[in-house]
Design a protein around this motif. Structure first.
Motif, mmCIF file in Angstrom:
data_model
loop_
_atom_site.group_PDB
_atom_site.id
_atom_site.type_symbol
_atom_site.label_atom_id
_atom_site.label_comp_id
_atom_site.label_asym_id
_atom_site.label_seq_id
_atom_site.Cartn_x
_atom_site.Cartn_y
_atom_site.Cartn_z
ATOM 1 N N PRO A 165 56.453 -70.482 -22.352
ATOM 2 C CA PRO A 165 57.305 -69.355 -22.758
ATOM 3 C C PRO A 165 57.672 -69.319 -24.233
ATOM 4 O O PRO A 165 58.533 -68.540 -24.631
ATOM 5 C CB PRO A 165 58.559 -69.573 -21.912
ATOM 6 N N ASP A 166 57.042 -70.155 -25.055
ATOM 7 C CA ASP A 166 57.373 -70.170 -26.478
ATOM 8 C C ASP A 166 57.164 -68.788 -27.096
ATOM 9 O O ASP A 166 57.978 -68.338 -27.907
ATOM 10 C CB ASP A 166 56.517 -71.213 -27.210
ATOM 11 N N SER A 167 56.079 -68.123 -26.717
ATOM 12 C CA SER A 167 55.810 -66.794 -27.255
ATOM 13 C C SER A 167 56.940 -65.830 -26.887
ATOM 14 O O SER A 167 57.372 -65.009 -27.713
ATOM 15 C CB SER A 167 54.476 -66.274 -26.717
ATOM 16 N N LEU A 168 57.432 -65.931 -25.673
ATOM 17 C CA LEU A 168 58.546 -65.097 -25.232
ATOM 18 C C LEU A 168 59.826 -65.476 -25.956
ATOM 19 O O LEU A 168 60.604 -64.607 -26.382
ATOM 20 C CB LEU A 168 58.721 -65.241 -23.719
ATOM 21 N N MET A 169 60.063 -66.771 -26.122
ATOM 22 C CA MET A 169 61.269 -67.244 -26.802
ATOM 23 C C MET A 169 61.351 -66.687 -28.214
ATOM 24 O O MET A 169 62.408 -66.226 -28.664
ATOM 25 C CB MET A 169 61.279 -68.775 -26.832
ATOM 26 N N HIS A 170 60.231 -66.708 -28.933
ATOM 27 C CA HIS A 170 60.245 -66.192 -30.302
ATOM 28 C C HIS A 170 60.463 -64.681 -30.320
ATOM 29 O O HIS A 170 61.120 -64.163 -31.228
ATOM 30 C CB HIS A 170 58.956 -66.575 -31.013
ATOM 31 N N ASP A 171 59.936 -63.977 -29.335
ATOM 32 C CA ASP A 171 60.170 -62.531 -29.254
ATOM 33 C C ASP A 171 61.645 -62.212 -29.052
ATOM 34 O O ASP A 171 62.130 -61.159 -29.501
ATOM 35 C CB ASP A 171 59.368 -61.921 -28.091
ATOM 36 N N LEU A 172 62.370 -63.111 -28.376
ATOM 37 C CA LEU A 172 63.775 -62.879 -28.043
ATOM 38 C C LEU A 172 64.737 -63.629 -28.959
ATOM 39 O O LEU A 172 65.939 -63.680 -28.683
ATOM 40 C CB LEU A 172 64.035 -63.299 -26.592
ATOM 41 N N SER A 173 64.225 -64.224 -30.046
ATOM 42 C CA SER A 173 65.067 -65.089 -30.884
ATOM 43 C C SER A 173 66.010 -64.308 -31.795
ATOM 44 O O SER A 173 66.999 -64.851 -32.270
ATOM 45 C CB SER A 173 64.191 -66.013 -31.734
ATOM 46 N N GLY A 174 65.716 -63.025 -32.030
ATOM 47 C CA GLY A 174 66.567 -62.226 -32.900
ATOM 48 C C GLY A 174 67.785 -61.695 -32.174
ATOM 49 O O GLY A 174 68.081 -62.074 -31.034
ATOM 50 N N PRO A 175 68.521 -60.789 -32.817
ATOM 51 C CA PRO A 175 69.706 -60.202 -32.179
ATOM 52 C C PRO A 175 69.345 -59.553 -30.849
ATOM 53 O O PRO A 175 68.318 -58.899 -30.716
ATOM 54 C CB PRO A 175 70.173 -59.159 -33.200
ATOM 55 N N GLY A 176 70.219 -59.734 -29.854
ATOM 56 C CA GLY A 176 69.933 -59.179 -28.540
ATOM 57 C C GLY A 176 70.392 -60.099 -27.433
ATOM 58 O O GLY A 176 71.190 -61.023 -27.657
ATOM 59 N N PRO A 177 69.862 -59.925 -26.232
ATOM 60 C CA PRO A 177 70.360 -60.662 -25.057
ATOM 61 C C PRO A 177 69.962 -62.128 -25.035
ATOM 62 O O PRO A 177 70.546 -62.914 -24.296
ATOM 63 C CB PRO A 177 69.750 -59.903 -23.877
ATOM 64 N N GLY A 178 68.938 -62.546 -25.790
ATOM 65 C CA GLY A 178 68.609 -63.951 -25.925
ATOM 66 C C GLY A 178 68.384 -64.670 -24.614
ATOM 67 O O GLY A 178 67.484 -64.343 -23.851
ATOM 68 N N LEU A 179 69.213 -65.679 -24.337
ATOM 69 C CA LEU A 179 69.046 -66.533 -23.163
ATOM 70 C C LEU A 179 69.061 -65.732 -21.874
ATOM 71 O O LEU A 179 68.295 -66.025 -20.948
ATOM 72 C CB LEU A 179 70.137 -67.602 -23.139
ATOM 73 N N ARG A 180 69.903 -64.731 -21.763
ATOM 74 C CA ARG A 180 69.991 -63.957 -20.526
ATOM 75 C C ARG A 180 68.659 -63.278 -20.202
ATOM 76 O O ARG A 180 68.177 -63.332 -19.069
ATOM 77 C CB ARG A 180 71.109 -62.913 -20.632
ATOM 78 N N GLN A 181 68.057 -62.641 -21.205
ATOM 79 C CA GLN A 181 66.784 -61.970 -20.966
ATOM 80 C C GLN A 181 65.678 -62.973 -20.709
ATOM 81 O O GLN A 181 64.821 -62.764 -19.838
ATOM 82 C CB GLN A 181 66.420 -61.100 -22.175
ATOM 83 N N LEU A 182 65.686 -64.078 -21.445
ATOM 84 C CA LEU A 182 64.669 -65.116 -21.242
ATOM 85 C C LEU A 182 64.745 -65.679 -19.833
ATOM 86 O O LEU A 182 63.716 -65.907 -19.175
ATOM 87 C CB LEU A 182 64.836 -66.225 -22.272
ATOM 88 N N ALA A 183 65.955 -65.896 -19.325
ATOM 89 C CA ALA A 183 66.126 -66.430 -17.966
ATOM 90 C C ALA A 183 65.529 -65.484 -16.939
ATOM 91 O O ALA A 183 64.832 -65.912 -16.004
ATOM 92 C CB ALA A 183 67.604 -66.676 -17.685
ATOM 93 N N GLU A 184 65.790 -64.196 -17.083
ATOM 94 C CA GLU A 184 65.264 -63.226 -16.124
ATOM 95 C C GLU A 184 63.741 -63.116 -16.205
ATOM 96 O O GLU A 184 63.051 -63.056 -15.182
ATOM 97 C CB GLU A 184 65.925 -61.868 -16.370
ATOM 98 N N ASP A 185 63.221 -63.082 -17.436
ATOM 99 C CA ASP A 185 61.770 -62.974 -17.609
ATOM 100 C C ASP A 185 61.058 -64.224 -17.100
ATOM 101 O O ASP A 185 59.981 -64.140 -16.501
ATOM 102 C CB ASP A 185 61.428 -62.736 -19.076
ATOM 103 N N ALA A 186 61.663 -65.401 -17.349
ATOM 104 C CA ALA A 186 61.052 -66.650 -16.897
ATOM 105 C C ALA A 186 61.008 -66.707 -15.374
ATOM 106 O O ALA A 186 60.007 -67.142 -14.781
ATOM 107 C CB ALA A 186 61.823 -67.846 -17.449
ATOM 108 N N LYS A 187 62.072 -66.259 -14.730
ATOM 109 C CA LYS A 187 62.063 -66.227 -13.264
ATOM 110 C C LYS A 187 60.937 -65.334 -12.750
ATOM 111 O O LYS A 187 60.216 -65.693 -11.805
ATOM 112 C CB LYS A 187 63.400 -65.731 -12.726
ATOM 113 N N THR A 188 60.766 -64.179 -13.359
ATOM 114 C CA THR A 188 59.721 -63.254 -12.922
ATOM 115 C C THR A 188 58.346 -63.905 -12.987
ATOM 116 O O THR A 188 57.539 -63.803 -12.051
ATOM 117 C CB THR A 188 59.743 -61.981 -13.786
ATOM 118 N N VAL A 189 58.063 -64.606 -14.088
ATOM 119 C CA VAL A 189 56.766 -65.270 -14.240
ATOM 120 C C VAL A 189 56.613 -66.421 -13.256
ATOM 121 O O VAL A 189 55.603 -66.541 -12.554
ATOM 122 C CB VAL A 189 56.593 -65.776 -15.684
#
Length: 331
Positions: free
Chosen positions: A188-212
């Motif tokens: 998920p490093d590619s996803l983490m970098h996409d979400l590293s800027g301003p925004g939902p961060g960990l919350r969105q990563l958690a949901e996306d990671a569960k989906t995968v």
């Protein structure tokens, strides 16, 4: 029972190897439990639950960090031990930046889908906690060497290698035809970098990671790797939910972090002098990769353009502790 900050302090009279082993065992126990309810809220809660341990490790126990590489249970050594002790066909899947937060989905789904889970634990990254440091620990100058199909310097002798960025099904269909595999995927490093800027961060990563990690495509890939083989799923490093870290309020300290680290949590530096604050706000460490300074604890500071919501390279627990899960699937 979970280790508290107070019980960690009581361990400080023991050898660093004992303390690091106990810390990693405790963090695995907390983070690997099944997830129920709202995924994003639960991951934020679990991240917060580790805060007390990070606080002790950046204050009363900061002098444990110089012993980390020698005393923590290391992922690179665990992989080499697994490789040499497994007589049959075997495989390793490195998911770039997979943290302990994602371990419950792998454990839960493996059991549901007919895989045998032989064990799981937390192991430690190299320092700095990034891709190149881990590649070097396994005998490679850089991760990109894996694209050659076989790496003579790799410390997992005889493994066919692959480096993937493609969708899971495409990866499953292009695995090397070899009994022993070492495979690295940039999720998920590619996803983490996409979400590293301003925004939902960990919350969105958690949901996306569960989906995968609960999806059929990912598990088709894992099935191809695990059928007839013992498979380790692990990571090169984890990540920090740095958007949730407390801001440095002291202006002198803030300027020091900005000058020393910029937007990162570590910096190459031959300067081995301790900062004049006690407890220190950063640490100079000589690692296997060279001399670096590391921001100590869950501290955050703003730079031009803001600050990262998600990051890695530093020495908070969820950056340096990763899952080490062993699976198999009968032919």
């Amino acid at each position: 029972m979970a280790m508290t900050a107070q019980s960690l302090q009581s361990l400080l009279v023991q050898e660093p190897s004992v303390v690091w082993t106990d810390v990693f065992s405790d963090v695995w126990e907390r983070m690997s439990q099944p997830v129920s309810g709202d995924v994003a809220s639960e991951m934020v809660r679990r991240d917060k639950d580790i805060e007390g341990l990070d606080l002790v490790l950046s204050s009363a126990a900061w002098d444990l960090w110089p012993h980390f590489e020698a005393c923590a249970p290391k992922t690179s050594k665990a992989l080499q031990d697994f490789w040499s002790a497994s007589p049959g066909s075997k495989a390793v899947l490195v998911l770039d930046a997979l943290s302990l937060r994602e371990a419950p989905w792998i454990l839960q789904e493996a059991a549901k889908r007919g895989f045998k889970v032989h064990g799981g634990r937390a192991t430690g990254s190299a320092l700095p906690s990034d891709t190149t440091s881990f590649a070097k620990e396994l005998g490679m100058s850089q991760r990109s060497l894996l694209t050659s199909g076989q790496v003579g310097s790799l410390k997992l002798a005889g493994a066919a290698t692959a480096l993937f960025t493609q969708p899971w099904l495409e990866c499953a269909n292009t695995l090397p035809n070899h009994p022993d595999l070492f495979v690295w995927h940039d999720w998920p490093d590619s996803l983490m970098h996409d979400l590293s800027g301003p925004g939902p961060g960990l919350r969105q990563l958690a949901e996306d990671a569960k989906t995968v990690l609960t999806g059929d495509d990912f598990w088709t890939f894992v099935e191809r790797l695990a059928t007839g083989r013992r498979l380790i799923i692990t990571a090169d490093h984890g990540y920090a939910a740095s958007g949730q870290f407390s801001d440095v309020l002291d202006q002198e300290q803030k300027e020091y972090f900005q000058k020393t680290f910029g937007a990162e949590r570590f910096a190459s530096s031959a300067d081995k002098a301790q900062s004049h604050w006690l407890p220190p706000v950063d640490l100079p460490l000589t690692t296997a990769r060279g001399d670096y300074r590391f921001a100590l604890g869950r501290r955050a500071w703003s730079v031009q353009g803001g600050r990262k919501n998600l990051s890695h390279g530093g020495i908070s627990l969820l950056e340096v502790a990763v899952p080490f899960i062993e699976l198999s699937r009968a032919l």
